[in-house]
Structure formats: C-alpha cells, structure tokens
Design a protein around this motif. Structure first.
Motif, PDB file in Angstrom:
ATOM      1  N   LEU A 170       0.819  -1.215   0.000  1.00 30.97           N
ATOM      2  CA  LEU A 170       0.000   0.000   0.000  1.00 30.97           C
ATOM      3  C   LEU A 170       0.851   1.263   0.000  1.00 30.97           C
ATOM      4  CD1 LEU A 170      -2.859   1.250   0.261  1.00 30.97           C
ATOM      5  CD2 LEU A 170      -2.642   1.004   2.736  1.00 30.97           C
ATOM      6  N   SER A 171       1.912   1.284   0.803  1.00 26.38           N
ATOM      7  CA  SER A 171       2.760   2.468   0.882  1.00 26.38           C
ATOM      8  C   SER A 171       3.391   2.791  -0.464  1.00 26.38           C
ATOM      9  CB  SER A 171       3.862   2.269   1.922  1.00 26.38           C
ATOM     10  OG  SER A 171       3.324   2.228   3.213  1.00 26.38           O
ATOM     11  N   ASN A 172       3.904   1.774  -1.122  1.00 28.85           N
ATOM     12  CA  ASN A 172       4.506   1.989  -2.432  1.00 28.85           C
ATOM     13  C   ASN A 172       3.497   2.554  -3.411  1.00 28.85           C
ATOM     14  OD1 ASN A 172       4.887   0.425  -5.333  1.00 28.85           O
ATOM     15  ND2 ASN A 172       6.789   1.338  -4.563  1.00 28.85           N
ATOM     16  N   ALA A 173       2.268   2.005  -3.398  1.00 31.67           N
ATOM     17  CA  ALA A 173       1.228   2.483  -4.310  1.00 31.67           C
ATOM     18  C   ALA A 173       0.921   3.954  -4.055  1.00 31.67           C
ATOM     19  CB  ALA A 173      -0.028   1.639  -4.163  1.00 31.67           C
ATOM     20  N   ARG A 174       0.827   4.333  -2.801  1.00 33.64           N
ATOM     21  CA  ARG A 174       0.538   5.732  -2.473  1.00 33.64           C
ATOM     22  C   ARG A 174       1.682   6.648  -2.898  1.00 33.64           C
ATOM     23  NH1 ARG A 174      -1.809   4.601   3.647  1.00 33.64           N
ATOM     24  NH2 ARG A 174      -4.017   4.347   3.093  1.00 33.64           N
ATOM     25  N   ASN A 175       2.917   6.209  -2.673  1.00 34.73           N
ATOM     26  CA  ASN A 175       4.065   7.016  -3.079  1.00 34.73           C
ATOM     27  C   ASN A 175       4.144   7.150  -4.590  1.00 34.73           C
ATOM     28  OD1 ASN A 175       4.895   7.426  -0.418  1.00 34.73           O
ATOM     29  ND2 ASN A 175       6.293   5.681  -0.416  1.00 34.73           N
ATOM     30  N   VAL A 176       3.822   6.081  -5.314  1.00 29.06           N
ATOM     31  CA  VAL A 176       3.779   6.148  -6.778  1.00 29.06           C
ATOM     32  C   VAL A 176       2.734   7.165  -7.222  1.00 29.06           C
ATOM     33  CG1 VAL A 176       3.140   4.871  -8.868  1.00 29.06           C
ATOM     34  CG2 VAL A 176       4.660   3.817  -7.185  1.00 29.06           C
ATOM     35  N   GLY A 177       1.552   7.092  -6.606  1.00 24.46           N
ATOM     36  CA  GLY A 177       0.495   8.044  -6.954  1.00 24.46           C
ATOM     37  C   GLY A 177       0.915   9.475  -6.703  1.00 24.46           C
ATOM     38  N   LEU A 178       1.635   9.700  -5.605  1.00 29.86           N
ATOM     39  CA  LEU A 178       2.091  11.048  -5.279  1.00 29.86           C
ATOM     40  C   LEU A 178       3.076  11.551  -6.327  1.00 29.86           C
ATOM     41  CD1 LEU A 178       1.912  13.351  -3.224  1.00 29.86           C
ATOM     42  CD2 LEU A 178       3.761  12.255  -1.939  1.00 29.86           C
ATOM     43  N   ARG A 179       3.899  10.665  -6.875  1.00 32.61           N
ATOM     44  CA  ARG A 179       4.848  11.075  -7.914  1.00 32.61           C
ATOM     45  C   ARG A 179       4.120  11.529  -9.187  1.00 32.61           C
ATOM     46  NH1 ARG A 179       7.954   6.375  -6.573  1.00 32.61           N
ATOM     47  NH2 ARG A 179       7.417   5.388  -8.560  1.00 32.61           N
ATOM     48  N   TYR A 180       2.995  10.905  -9.483  1.00 28.84           N
ATOM     49  CA  TYR A 180       2.237  11.250 -10.690  1.00 28.84           C
ATOM     50  C   TYR A 180       1.283  12.427 -10.462  1.00 28.84           C
ATOM     51  CZ  TYR A 180       3.718   7.164 -13.400  1.00 28.84           C
ATOM     52  OH  TYR A 180       4.454   6.249 -14.111  1.00 28.84           O
ATOM     53  N   ALA A 181       1.003  12.742  -9.210  1.00 32.50           N
ATOM     54  CA  ALA A 181      -0.012  13.751  -8.898  1.00 32.50           C
ATOM     55  C   ALA A 181       0.400  15.139  -9.387  1.00 32.50           C
ATOM     56  CB  ALA A 181      -0.265  13.775  -7.388  1.00 32.50           C
ATOM     57  N   LYS A 182      -0.590  15.885  -9.853  1.00 31.54           N
ATOM     58  CA  LYS A 182      -0.378  17.250 -10.325  1.00 31.54           C
ATOM     59  C   LYS A 182      -1.122  18.274  -9.463  1.00 31.54           C
ATOM     60  CE  LYS A 182       0.056  15.738 -15.153  1.00 31.54           C
ATOM     61  NZ  LYS A 182      -0.557  15.831 -16.511  1.00 31.54           N
ATOM     62  N   GLY A 183      -1.963  17.811  -8.575  1.00 35.31           N
ATOM     63  CA  GLY A 183      -2.839  18.698  -7.822  1.00 35.31           C
ATOM     64  C   GLY A 183      -2.113  19.502  -6.763  1.00 35.31           C
ATOM     65  N   GLU A 184      -2.706  20.630  -6.412  1.00 34.63           N
ATOM     66  CA  GLU A 184      -2.195  21.405  -5.282  1.00 34.63           C
ATOM     67  C   GLU A 184      -2.448  20.672  -3.976  1.00 34.63           C
ATOM     68  OE1 GLU A 184      -3.155  25.823  -5.793  1.00 34.63           O
ATOM     69  OE2 GLU A 184      -4.278  24.874  -7.424  1.00 34.63           O
ATOM     70  N   TYR A 185      -3.513  19.868  -3.957  1.00 29.82           N
ATOM     71  CA  TYR A 185      -3.836  19.044  -2.787  1.00 29.82           C
ATOM     72  C   TYR A 185      -3.973  17.592  -3.214  1.00 29.82           C
ATOM     73  CZ  TYR A 185      -4.511  23.160   0.095  1.00 29.82           C
ATOM     74  OH  TYR A 185      -4.288  24.310   0.796  1.00 29.82           O
TER      75      TYR A 185
END
Length: 325
Positions: free
Chosen positions: A69-84
């Motif tokens: 789960l942690s890896n998945a969340r960190n991957v998502g954060l790398r792709y995220a473009k949002g201010e939040y």
C-alpha cells in the motif's frame, strides 16, 4: 485548485466501481483520480482500465512499480499534479456532496497544510456508525483546535481522513514508509508534528469498511506485530525529539495504541503467540509515564497476556451491547 485523488487498486473487483463512481459524482472543483494498479488474479485491473476509458478526462491508470500500500501511495504522489492530494482506499467510498462542500470551502481558505475530517465506519452487515469528534459542519481553520481534536479522537492516523497540500508533503519529505504495516501511524505523526496550518471538517464524507472478507488488513501475522511496534517507537521518538507544545497529548495517543495492540496476540497463529507477547512486552518501557490513566497503568502492570484478556472482554462488551467498534 486541482485535487489529486490517489487510489491503490489490488484485488478489489467487488468494490472498485462503487468507490470510483462515488468520487466521479464530485462537483464544484477540479480533480484527477489516479488509480495505482498492481495486477492481480481478479478483474480489478480490467475494471480500472474500463473506467479510465469512459472518464479519460478525470481518471488515469498507472502501474505500481513495487509492492504494498505504501509503495502504491508514493507512486500516486509522484504522478499527482494537484495542489492538494488525498489517499483513498479502493474498497471504501465517499459522499460526493459532503466532500465537494469541503473542497469548495478549502478553495476559499487556502493555503492549508492539512485538513482532518470525521468519517463513517461501515460494518460487516453494512451497519454504519459515525466517528464524531469535530464540532459543526463548517470548515474550522484554527490551529488551536488541534489540541481539542487530539484529546477527543482515539487516534489521528488514518491517511484517508486527511486532505494534504502536495508541496507541504514534498518539501518536508513526508512519504509513506515502504515494506511495513501500520505505516499510517508514522506518516500522520509526521504531519501533526510538521504542519503549520490545520483545518478541521466535522461533516463526514468518507465511508471506511471494516472486516471486509479477503482484506489483507484482517490477516494478522507476526510481521504485523513487529511493524506496529516499530512504527509506534519511531513515532514516539519523533514526538520526544520535537518541540511542539502538544507532545504529551500525542504521546498519550501512541501509548494508548500500544496498549490496545495487546489483543493482537490472539489474532496471530498459536505457534507465534509467545513471540508476539515477547515483542510487545519488550517495548513497554517506552510507554510508562506518570500521565497514564489508572486503567492504562493497571493494564501495563498486568502485562501483555493478562492485559489482552481484559481488553478482549471490553471489546466484546462494546461490540455486543453498545454497538461500538
């Protein structure tokens, strides 16, 4: 303002459509949904890809590059473009109207590092209870409210109850520790200790499922025990070395979680129970302090095994007669 909704996807074919559809009903603000998929033996990946095709303007599928789960969340954060960003679980769902109200309120009160919300718990029989600790239904932008919140809430570390400013996370290197369970404790402790501007939202929007059949969270192993002890110790060390004025309140929450963890010994395999008891017992010195309540002191004095028996009795009473998880 753009919000990135990060959703790890793994073996959730029964729940995924409900989860994503609830988010697609959001309105009044801009958002992207990032589905971080780990291929599995069910149809979750196919469902995610179908949703992306239908809602390509709002949904992106990325493939997880590791495990957990942690890896998945960190991957998502790398792709995220949002201010939040938010980290939602793929077997849960939200009330889009309530969540949209929060995001519209937040847009007019930016910048805020962290928004913490109340939520609902969905039981095995779809019975729903509310975690109700934040006053009113309006966004409270007041750092002083943090102390009241912490004193009322049993814990503060469910990652999905936070809306977080992405640059705040990146600037402070607040990522999820990978390869461990109970990582939310360390992650959220970092947020509480580091954030400079908090807001609180008392109108629940998140529906958290407990006891889901097949959920990895329901299978307790010796590694779960070891990781929980490690996450609590790391968090306690961070609190002790910080200069925040709420150190004692946060320590109380961590010590309570340590005591509540005693019941885990009944969830691991019988042949691992003694190891689990020894591991938990070895960390007791971290949580002995004069601020502990009489009940805490009594359970600590009883030891892990006897303390666990007392806690199991209390848990059975709460669930059977009070309908409280």
């Amino acid at each position: 303002m753009l919000l990135s909704i990060i959703v790890p996807v793994y073996q959730v074919e029964k729940y995924l459509k409900t989860c994503i559809k609830s988010m697609l009903d959001c309105h009044g603000f801009s958002y992207e949904i990032i589905l971080v998929v780990k291929p599995s033996c069910d149809k979750s990946e196919y469902i995610a890809n179908d949703i992306q095709k239908e809602y390509s303007d709002r949904v992106r599928v990325v493939i997880q590059d590791g495990d957990g789960l942690s890896n998945a969340r960190n991957v998502g954060l790398r792709y995220a473009k949002g201010e939040y960003v938010v980290f939602f679980d793929s077997d849960d769902y939200i009330d889009a109207a309530a969540f949209s109200g929060l995001m519209q309120s937040l847009e007019s009160r930016m910048p805020v590092d962290a928004v913490i919300s109340d939520y609902y718990i969905v039981g095995n029989s779809d019975n729903i209870s509310q975690v109700d600790t934040i006053e009113g239904e309006e966004l409270i932008c007041d750092n002083g409210y943090l102390e009241l919140f912490l004193k009322k809430r049993r814990n503060y570390w469910n990652a999905w109850q936070y809306v977080l400013r992405r640059n705040f996370l990146l600037e402070n290197k607040l990522l999820f520790l990978e390869g461990v369970y109970s990582e939310d404790i360390e992650f959220a402790t970092g947020i509480i200790l580091t954030a400079r501007k908090f807001a609180f939202y008392g109108k629940p929007y998140y529906y958290y499922r407990i006891g889901r059949e097949g959920s990895l969270a329901n299978k307790v192993t010796l590694k779960h025990v070891v990781d929980l002890m490690d996450m609590l110790e790391i968090s306690m060390d961070r609190v002790n070395s910080s200069d925040v004025h709420l150190k004692n309140v946060i320590r109380d929450k961590l010590s309570l979680q340590y005591i509540l963890s005693f019941v885990m010994i009944f969830d691991v395999d019988d042949n691992e129970r003694k190891k689990a008891v020894d591991i938990i017992e070895s960390k007791k010195f971290l949580y002995k302090n004069d601020r502990n309540s009489l009940l805490k002191k009594m359970i600590l004095k009883l030891g892990v095994l006897n303390g666990a028996r007392v806690l199991m009795s209390i848990r059975m009473i709460r669930r059977r007669f009070l309908k409280i998880h």
